[in-house]
Design an enzyme around this catalytic site. Structure first.
Site, PDB file in Angstrom:
ATOM      1  N   HIS A 165      24.484  47.420 -62.724  1.00 30.89           N
ATOM      2  CA  HIS A 165      24.880  48.640 -62.010  1.00 30.89           C
ATOM      3  C   HIS A 165      23.655  49.477 -61.625  1.00 30.89           C
ATOM      4  CE1 HIS A 165      27.644  52.099 -61.234  1.00 30.89           C
ATOM      5  NE2 HIS A 165      26.564  52.791 -61.564  1.00 30.89           N
ATOM      6  N   GLU A 166      22.797  49.730 -62.598  1.00 27.86           N
ATOM      7  CA  GLU A 166      21.633  50.566 -62.328  1.00 27.86           C
ATOM      8  C   GLU A 166      20.626  49.865 -61.417  1.00 27.86           C
ATOM      9  OE1 GLU A 166      21.502  53.657 -63.044  1.00 27.86           O
ATOM     10  OE2 GLU A 166      23.358  53.630 -64.210  1.00 27.86           O
ATOM     11  N   HIS A 212      21.530  50.658 -57.905  1.00 27.55           N
ATOM     12  CA  HIS A 212      20.974  51.950 -57.477  1.00 27.55           C
ATOM     13  C   HIS A 212      19.472  51.823 -57.179  1.00 27.55           C
ATOM     14  CE1 HIS A 212      24.623  54.035 -58.290  1.00 27.55           C
ATOM     15  NE2 HIS A 212      24.537  54.022 -59.616  1.00 27.55           N
TER      16      HIS A 212
END
Length: 443
Positions: free
Chosen positions: A29-30, A33
């Site tokens: 997920h990170e 980003h």
């Protein structure tokens, strides 16, 4: 003492599995980003796996610190100028020459893409895992041919062989795998039936198993079956002393018990027969005509026979398409379940917290690496969906603010942002406490 040691070992295993699954999902997920932010011209100062004191760190050529922290319960990317790990708030003052490299100073499209990338990468992870299963396991060939044979209890005769083309079951012609399933509507339940097959150019009638035996193909985490120690591959021979030959008979017996304890006689490959006792749980399930209904369940799927279809390799695009369909199914079921709780169609006990997720993860890991990987894919899709909810402090909240900015031509005021962020934080914490309370007090 031995029970305490066993319980401690089980708890440690559950925690370890939960930490590993969470680390994989949060890191993906990170990274979404991070990489999309980098492509969009936004500079990341820190990429952290975990929170708290730093255990290990290195700085790459772009100046980003990659670190492993002591508390492995999440992670974050901190971009240049961020007030905090959540990238919430108006941001810190930076050199005007570097403002374009901050999240707050980047163009709207770059901010939107960077925040959206986290959940999207979660969905991509799920699609790749589900698609990988389709490639490894294969897909049934068009002809109804027997693939692998599974070991069956001594009472069940299975003379089918790999490569057999199934022509008929009893007197019912078989042209597709669906025909075998449909045969259970008219064929009486029995441990053995006559199967007509084509083998080496000859037509033979051989003894084979019921088309839908009481063989367990999956055990739901935190279910009555999981708590009783049932496993995929177990065959239910009897319930409360009554013989069971078909999965539907087991389902009927569970529903008829209405929550009273049941004694199951099982057969397990390599272990022989064993007995377990469990108590069905009342569960909310989607009804055929829409809405929801309550049914007594022990938490198993089944009906798979003692032979598997002959398979073919799935192509990459076909596998990805199947993975996308499964991921979309998790997203839609999450949305449907959430709305059903809000509208009162199902009970709020369906919302679990960290304890139930950890226990489910531990049980999935105990069932084997494939089950654990599958569960990671399920969790990744669910977490991606939750992060898109329009709640401040979540990615969906940021995207909501960016949408407001796109429509109004200016962002919300700092006062409004701070107020909404505080409300969002309170809402998230309240949900966490509510889920934890359900874990502790719901049946």
């Amino acid at each position: 003492m031995l029970d305490m040691i066993a319980q401690t070992g089980s708890t440690l295993w559950t925690l370890a599995a939960f930490v590993v699954a969470l680390a994989v999902i949060v890191t993906v997920h990170e990274y979404g980003h991070y990489i999309v932010g980098r492509w969009s011209g936004i500079r990341a100062e820190v990429f952290s796996v975990g929170f708290g004191p730093r255990l290990y760190a290195r700085t790459d050529r772009r100046g980003t610190v990659w670190q492993l922290a002591a508390l492995p319960l999440g992670g974050y990317v901190r971009f240049l100028g961020d007030d905090n790990a959540a990238s919430a708030g108006p941001g810190q003052a930076v050199d005007p020459a570097l403002r374009r490299q901050t999240l707050q100073g980047a163009p709207l499209w770059a901010r939107f893409a960077t925040l959206l990338a986290g959940p999207v990468f979660n969905f991509v992870l799920s699609i790749l895992i589900f698609g990988g299963f389709a490639i490894v396991q294969g897909l049934p060939v068009d002809e109804v041919r027997v693939g692998t044979i599974s070991e069956a209890p001594p009472a069940i005769t299975n003379d089918l062989q790999p490569g057999d083309r199934i022509l008929a079951l009893a007197d019912l012609p078989v042209e597709s795998w669906r025909d075998i399933g449909a045969a259970t509507e008219t064929l009486p339940a029995a441990t053995t039936h006559p199967w007509q097959v084509e083998r080496d150019g000859q037509t033979l009638t051989v003894a084979g198993p019921d088309p839908m035996p009481a063989r367990i193909s999956g055990v739901a985490p935190r279910s009555a079956a999981a708590e009783a120690g049932m496993r995929a591959g177990d065959v239910v021979l009897a319930i409360d002393g009554d013989p069971v030959a078909r999965f539907t008979q087991m389902r009927e017996a569970v529903e008829a018990a209405e929550g009273e304890p049941l004694s199951l006689r099982l057969w397990r490959a390599g272990a022989g027969e064993l007995d377990v006792t469990l108590r069905p749980k009342l569960s909310d399930l989607p009804a055929d005509g829409g809405g929801f209904e309550q049914r007594w369940l022990i938490g198993v799927t089944g009906g798979e026979s003692f032979f598997a279809p002959q398979t073919r390799s799935a192509g990459p695009l076909e596998a990805l398409s199947l993975g996308a369909m499964q991921t979309w199914g998790i997203i839609t079921s999450s949305l449907t379940g959430m709305w059903a709780m809000i509208s009162g169609q199902i009970g709020t006990c369906n919302l679990g917290g960290a304890i139930s997720i950890a226990e489910s993860t531990g049980q999935a890991a105990s069932a084997g690496g494939a089950n654990f990987l599958w569960w990671i894919a399920v969790l990744s899709a669910a977490i991606g969906f939750l992060n898109l909810l329009p709640i401040p402090v979540l990615d969906g909240g940021h995207l909501m603010f960016y949408t407001y900015e796109a429509l109004r031509g200016r962002p919300p005021s700092d006062k409004a942002l701070n107020l909404l962020t505080a409300i969002g934080m309170a809402a998230v914490l309240s949900l966490m406490v509510f889920g934890l309370t359900n874990d502790l007090f719901c049946p």
